[in-house]
Design an enzyme around this catalytic site. Structure first.
Site, PDB file in Angstrom:
ATOM      1  N   ARG A 120       0.810  -1.232   0.000  1.00 53.99           N
ATOM      2  CA  ARG A 120       0.000   0.000   0.000  1.00 53.99           C
ATOM      3  C   ARG A 120       0.842   1.279   0.000  1.00 53.99           C
ATOM      4  NH1 ARG A 120      -2.824  -3.444   3.586  1.00 53.99           N
ATOM      5  NH2 ARG A 120      -4.798  -4.173   2.696  1.00 53.99           N
ATOM      6  N   LYS A 142       2.953  10.628 -12.087  1.00 58.69           N
ATOM      7  CA  LYS A 142       2.029   9.804 -12.857  1.00 58.69           C
ATOM      8  C   LYS A 142       2.695   8.454 -13.127  1.00 58.69           C
ATOM      9  CE  LYS A 142      -0.415  11.654 -16.232  1.00 58.69           C
ATOM     10  NZ  LYS A 142      -0.818  12.485 -17.391  1.00 58.69           N
ATOM     11  N   GLU A 184       8.983  15.978 -26.327  1.00 55.43           N
ATOM     12  CA  GLU A 184       8.417  16.541 -25.096  1.00 55.43           C
ATOM     13  C   GLU A 184       8.978  17.927 -24.814  1.00 55.43           C
ATOM     14  OE1 GLU A 184       5.953  15.366 -23.483  1.00 55.43           O
ATOM     15  OE2 GLU A 184       5.862  13.205 -23.862  1.00 55.43           O
ATOM     16  N   LYS A 226       6.990  21.915 -15.637  1.00 57.22           N
ATOM     17  CA  LYS A 226       6.152  20.825 -15.146  1.00 57.22           C
ATOM     18  C   LYS A 226       5.949  20.930 -13.640  1.00 57.22           C
ATOM     19  CE  LYS A 226       4.933  16.044 -15.604  1.00 57.22           C
ATOM     20  NZ  LYS A 226       5.165  14.756 -16.283  1.00 57.22           N
ATOM     21  N   GLU A 236      -4.414  16.130 -12.105  1.00 59.41           N
ATOM     22  CA  GLU A 236      -4.886  16.349 -13.466  1.00 59.41           C
ATOM     23  C   GLU A 236      -6.392  16.597 -13.547  1.00 59.41           C
ATOM     24  OE1 GLU A 236      -2.598  14.381 -16.787  1.00 59.41           O
ATOM     25  OE2 GLU A 236      -4.558  13.508 -17.155  1.00 59.41           O
ATOM     26  N   ARG A 240      -3.199  20.611 -15.589  1.00 58.25           N
ATOM     27  CA  ARG A 240      -2.201  19.580 -15.880  1.00 58.25           C
ATOM     28  C   ARG A 240      -2.547  18.799 -17.146  1.00 58.25           C
ATOM     29  NH1 ARG A 240       0.690  15.143 -11.777  1.00 58.25           N
ATOM     30  NH2 ARG A 240       2.038  14.292 -13.391  1.00 58.25           N
ATOM     31  N   ASN A 244      -0.902  17.014 -21.959  1.00 57.38           N
ATOM     32  CA  ASN A 244      -1.223  15.929 -22.890  1.00 57.38           C
ATOM     33  C   ASN A 244      -1.350  16.426 -24.330  1.00 57.38           C
ATOM     34  OD1 ASN A 244      -1.422  13.677 -21.041  1.00 57.38           O
ATOM     35  ND2 ASN A 244      -3.262  14.667 -20.249  1.00 57.38           N
ATOM     36  N   HIS A 247      -1.035  14.009 -27.177  1.00 56.94           N
ATOM     37  CA  HIS A 247      -1.004  12.652 -26.647  1.00 56.94           C
ATOM     38  C   HIS A 247      -2.251  11.836 -27.001  1.00 56.94           C
ATOM     39  CE1 HIS A 247       2.419  14.205 -24.523  1.00 56.94           C
ATOM     40  NE2 HIS A 247       2.583  13.099 -23.837  1.00 56.94           N
ATOM     41  N   HIS A 251      -1.273   8.471 -28.512  1.00 54.83           N
ATOM     42  CA  HIS A 251      -1.597   7.186 -27.890  1.00 54.83           C
ATOM     43  C   HIS A 251      -2.368   6.293 -28.854  1.00 54.83           C
ATOM     44  CE1 HIS A 251      -1.219   8.879 -23.509  1.00 54.83           C
ATOM     45  NE2 HIS A 251      -0.065   8.736 -24.118  1.00 54.83           N
ATOM     46  N   HIS A 264       7.276   6.519 -27.948  1.00 53.10           N
ATOM     47  CA  HIS A 264       6.270   7.437 -27.414  1.00 53.10           C
ATOM     48  C   HIS A 264       6.473   8.858 -27.932  1.00 53.10           C
ATOM     49  CE1 HIS A 264       3.440   9.304 -24.718  1.00 53.10           C
ATOM     50  NE2 HIS A 264       4.385  10.029 -24.168  1.00 53.10           N
TER      51      HIS A 264
END
Length: 361
Positions: A120, A142, A184, A226, A236, A240, A244, A247, A251, A264
């Site tokens: 946890r 993330k 990026e 960032k 997000e 935030r 993306n 993206h 993706h 990527h």
């Protein structure tokens, strides 16, 4: 070496940026690891950098063990994640055992997710070895694995204890991987101020040659951007999501082509062109703006056109995007350079217009 801090509701942590950050372990590593650590790397990075990290941990008196994973986006899945859990269990790792992610974005994402879920929550440290992970994925907490139907769909927000971005590790990075990281960097230029965009255009040749001072400035600037955004919106819910940019399209490319076929950053590069085309369709950008983005991507040796696929394939993949809300696809668009927005209510006709040059029958 330069240092900046990320201040989130979870906790604050430092990012160390420079060449040979390992040479100051009492500052960069000792305060953020416990008495025992698990080093998690892959088959490509471990032969290059694992011995150096082990020597540092030996000098600090930290006991450790290593877990070596297969390399590549194709292995960013539940099976490989279980390899991490297996190694932690076999070595009887405890909740206070520090997980150290030594590698690129795939390693960082998987180790972060393992840390978030093992007993946890265990502490972890990011040591990113690729440009993409140094400027983006190692910062902000993330963490995720891929699912065959969508990228990064299973994960958690979980912040590291520290990030050590050693620019020297980029010297062993293949040229294609370095270019992927530049996607990026360019993303931050489009999201940020006009001065950074112009600076990138003027310094791209020096960046591609990895001139130390120029490279350090670019990495620091992206990390600072960032850090500022994550401090405002850790999970997000708002601004935030602007990170993306490109993206949603990117993706879709990765999922359709098979994870790892397009890097990527390569998929994000083509995705940013599509995001600019959609911004044109909405009346925000001019064609000349998109051409400026294309020229910058080409200077970084990045693809500027996606693979052709039918519209229904694009739509099927993009409907699995994490920004989908109430069944409605949403896209990051640019109202102008430095002014991003989340556009909902995008209809199929608008998408088809933006994608038209790249649609397969």
């Amino acid at each position: 070496m330069r240092t900046l801090n990320v201040n989130t509701p979870s906790h604050a942590y430092p990012i160390f940026i420079g060449h040979n950050v390992y040479q100051q372990p009492q500052q960069t590593l000792a305060p953020y690891i416990g008495k025992r650590a698990a080093i998690i790397s892959n088959e490509t990075v471990a032969p290059l950098y694992l011995p150096r990290l082990q020597a540092v941990l030996d000098a600090l008196g930290c006991a450790y063990f290593s877990i070596i994973l297969p390399d590549g986006e194709a292995h960013k899945n539940s099976q490989t994640l279980n390899m991490i859990y297996d190694g932690l269990m076999q070595h009887r790792a405890e909740r206070n055992t520090t997980l150290i992610a030594l590698g690129g974005g795939v390693i960082g994402d998987m180790v972060g997710f393992a840390a978030a879920t093992y007993q946890r929550g265990a502490p972890f440290v990011q040591i990113p070895t690729t440009l993409l992970s140094q400027v983006d994925s190692s910062v902000g907490g993330k963490t995720a694995i891929n699912h065959p139907l969508g990228k990064n769909m299973i994960g958690a927000f979980y912040q590291p204890q520290a990030v050590l971005a050693d620019l020297g590790s980029l010297q062993t990075l293949p040229a294609r991987e370095f270019s992927a990281g530049m996607a990026e960097v360019i993303k931050y230029a489009l999201l940020g101020d006009a001065d950074f965009l112009t600076w990138l255009e003027n310094n791209m040749a020096a960046l591609m040659a990895q001139q130390p001072d120029v490279l350090a400035q670019a990495v620091y600037h992206c990390c600072q951007m960032k850090a500022d955004i994550v401090a405002q919106d850790e999970k997000e819910h708002g601004i935030r999501a602007h990170l993306n940019l490109g993206h949603t399209f990117g993706h879709a490319i990765e999922a359709e082509m098979g994870y790892g076929q397009w890097l990527h950053g390569e998929a994000v590069a083509a995705g940013m062109v599509l995001a600019c085309r959609l911004s044109e369709t909405l009346g925000y950008l001019k064609a000349a703006d998109t051409e400026r983005v294309i020229a910058l991507l080409q200077a970084a040796n990045l693809p500027v056109a996606p693979p052709r696929m039918p519209l229904d394939k694009w739509l099927a993949h993009m409907q699995h995007d994490k920004k989908v809300q109430d069944g409605q696809m949403r896209f990051v668009v640019l109202r102008a350079f430095g002014l991003a927005d989340i556009a909902g209510q995008i209809n199929t006709t608008q998408l088809q217009h933006a994608l038209q040059p790249y649609l397969a029958a």
